[in-house]
Design an enzyme around this catalytic site. Sequence first.
Site, PDB file in Angstrom:
ATOM      1  N   GLU A 266       0.855  -1.180   0.000  1.00 50.81           N
ATOM      2  CA  GLU A 266       0.000   0.000   0.000  1.00 50.81           C
ATOM      3  C   GLU A 266       0.896   1.236   0.000  1.00 50.81           C
ATOM      4  OE1 GLU A 266      -3.533  -0.158   2.757  1.00 50.81           O
ATOM      5  OE2 GLU A 266      -2.359  -1.837   3.539  1.00 50.81           O
ATOM      6  N   ARG A 481       4.941 -13.492   9.504  1.00 49.96           N
ATOM      7  CA  ARG A 481       5.576 -12.173   9.398  1.00 49.96           C
ATOM      8  C   ARG A 481       6.958 -12.200  10.050  1.00 49.96           C
ATOM      9  NH1 ARG A 481       1.810  -7.281   9.584  1.00 49.96           N
ATOM     10  NH2 ARG A 481       3.666  -6.290  10.389  1.00 49.96           N
ATOM     11  N   LYS A 491       2.765   1.955  10.714  1.00 47.67           N
ATOM     12  CA  LYS A 491       2.825   3.277  10.074  1.00 47.67           C
ATOM     13  C   LYS A 491       2.250   4.353  10.995  1.00 47.67           C
ATOM     14  CE  LYS A 491       2.352   0.995   5.646  1.00 47.67           C
ATOM     15  NZ  LYS A 491       1.411   0.536   4.623  1.00 47.67           N
TER      16      LYS A 491
END
Length: 770
Positions: A266, A481, A491
């Site tokens: 993204e 992950r 973020k």
Amino acid sequence: EALGLFTGIGLSEAKARETLRNGALSALLRRAVLQARSALGPALDKATGTLLYNTAARLKDPKHLGFLVGYIARREILTDLQLSAALEYVRSHPLEPLDVADFEWACGVGVCITPEQIEEAVEAVISKHRAELLAERYHFNMGLLMGEARNQLQWADGKTIKNEVDLQVLHLLGPKTEADLEKKPKVAKARLAPAEKQKVAVVENGDMGTETQSLLEQLRGEALKFHKPGENYKTEGYVVTPNTMALLKQHLAITGGQVRTRFPPEPNGILHIGHAKAINFNFGYAKANGGVCFLRYDDTNPEKEEEKYFTAIREMVEWLGYQPYAVTHASDYFDQLYTWALELIRRGEAYVCHQKVEEIKGHNPPPSPWRDRPVEESLLLFEDMRKGKFGEGEATLRMKLVMEDGKMDPVAYRIKFTPHHRTGDKWCIYPTYDYTHCLCDSIEHITHSLCTKEFQARRSSYFWLCNALDVYCPVQWEYGRLNLLYTVVSKRKIIRLVETGAVRDWDDPRLFTLTALRRRGFPPEAINNFCARVGVTVAQATMEPHLLEACAREALNEQAPRVMAVLEPLKVTITNFPAPKPLEVLVPNFPVDESRGFHKVPFHQTIYIEETDFREEADKGYKRLAPGQPVGLRHAGYVITVQNVIKDVSGRVIELEVTCTKSDVVEKPKAFIHWVSVPLACEVRLYERLFLHKNPEDPSEVPGGFLSDLNPDSLRVVHNALVDSSVHSARPFDKFQFERLGYFSVDPDSEGGKMVFNRTVTLKEDPGKA
């Protein structure tokens, strides 16, 4: 009843009880045993029982159970070899009806291998290897003979072949002698030289070196038995429809059987160390298999997207050494996605809903009262959404399915009156991840859609949506992950750190964003190597930062030329300097390999050393400069001896007066220290961990929240450091080893007459950070 049923086919009581604990397996096995008993009677022999158990345990699609058990009950499948072939056949032919004649040929049904055929085949194999057998006798690898004979007689009984091999070998060689019984001496494996060891698992420019293939071995290893392109249906859980095989055939015609992956970030923030694993996995897997990888921006949320993020993402992908096959955007496909949304409504698989966002949040939201509204009504309302006749939050398009996590009817489109950076004001409705991702994968004919574990709950919607529209359906596979301790990568939290002034920006070298790691001086090879060592597993990996730092030291040891710098300068005047003007000293760029060149360093009567390299009183064990204790100057060929200590009014040592002597005419000193002469002034930034605790986001560890856990000593700036003049032409991101101090990188803040260096890592791991 079930326990007796299972022990009746030869299972031990313990194995039978273990089987009962697995509800799915015990249900299948019970069906298989009852079917076999109806054909063969209540007493089943152990061989038949073993075949039934293996069928139930290994069968991927239960709909074929009765078909396979029928062959076992009729004694047409008699061996595990035949059963393996049968299981592979039904896995490779997911559509009904099966071609019975083709199935029987593939599984050896009705094939009878005579003892004469076995004898002839073994005789031919032994004749082929006769010379080696006579030379090596019983030390010869008899498994080779077995394997070659089995290849010739695929459906022959293995025990019969082994007996025949043993018999013919005995006839050729006679009984074993004492020499035959001695163990064959082991051949010592060649050891890697130290220089070769350092190159283990380093990825350079996206290519693996020839030394080892750590990452690629893991990608090809047992843990990731991925399907081949076009064989998506062999993946467990993949949904097969009547159109699947035709779509896969069309897919192969378009791709030519090429592996295709994609990295789909993204564009609403900077990539971090976890993304590095995703980049290595997607690009690395494609490269390992001769395929291609797309860089596709998931730009469906215009409120949070900025051009700087698009640019930085591509820069970081290329910095890690990978070139995308194509750079695409979800927005490239907005027209097609909208067309498919209309088709989904027409097929009765989507509807316009007016529930508020707050109403459909959580795990058990109330069902939508508009779920069964007529197709034509939803088509008209969806058109009104597109034309902007509803406000934000007043209507959504939802898909009719229940996801793996129980979430019902995920949203496909929502209203946002925000211009898009690429499509402008064309759209006021934007597709969601759940709707967009699988369809973009389908458009680009991705073969392996590799996602992190949190997207597992989306797998059902992924398969459902492609099949609901009858388009090519890729395979989604989830992996764990990669997380690091002592940091945050969210973020939202990084933005908070920037806003509060805890860090300068996304590329502050104390962060673990990729731009920050680059600025701090981490080579891309070190990051790729770190990802290779972490590996690709289903489980989440949480690593210590010192493991990444170790990879950096390995790479920088090979890459970073040595120079001398002094962080806390102490002036030293050589009173008997041997020349009227400065001398030039040749310093090797890499002392262990002088073939990699030298640089010149001026040597003047005034030099500077580290304050810590001098003491007025030498303690026991202290080997550096002190009155009565000389030291050597690295690379200069001189030893200096203190003659006079000069102090300021406060008693602080500010200068030393020394004499020098050629090192080849005096006793070897206890130590050699680094120094600079006619140096360049520079600023040096020394970094430590940004947070004090391993898990700054964990309330049990840090009750006050991550912002309360900041390390006050995470940055120390040395404003008046000195470095030798050989670095005067260095550019941002150039890397050096400051001898005895660590690895440093030129910061982009360098300008005019003042260079700025960031310490990447120390020369050795600090045991206090373990």
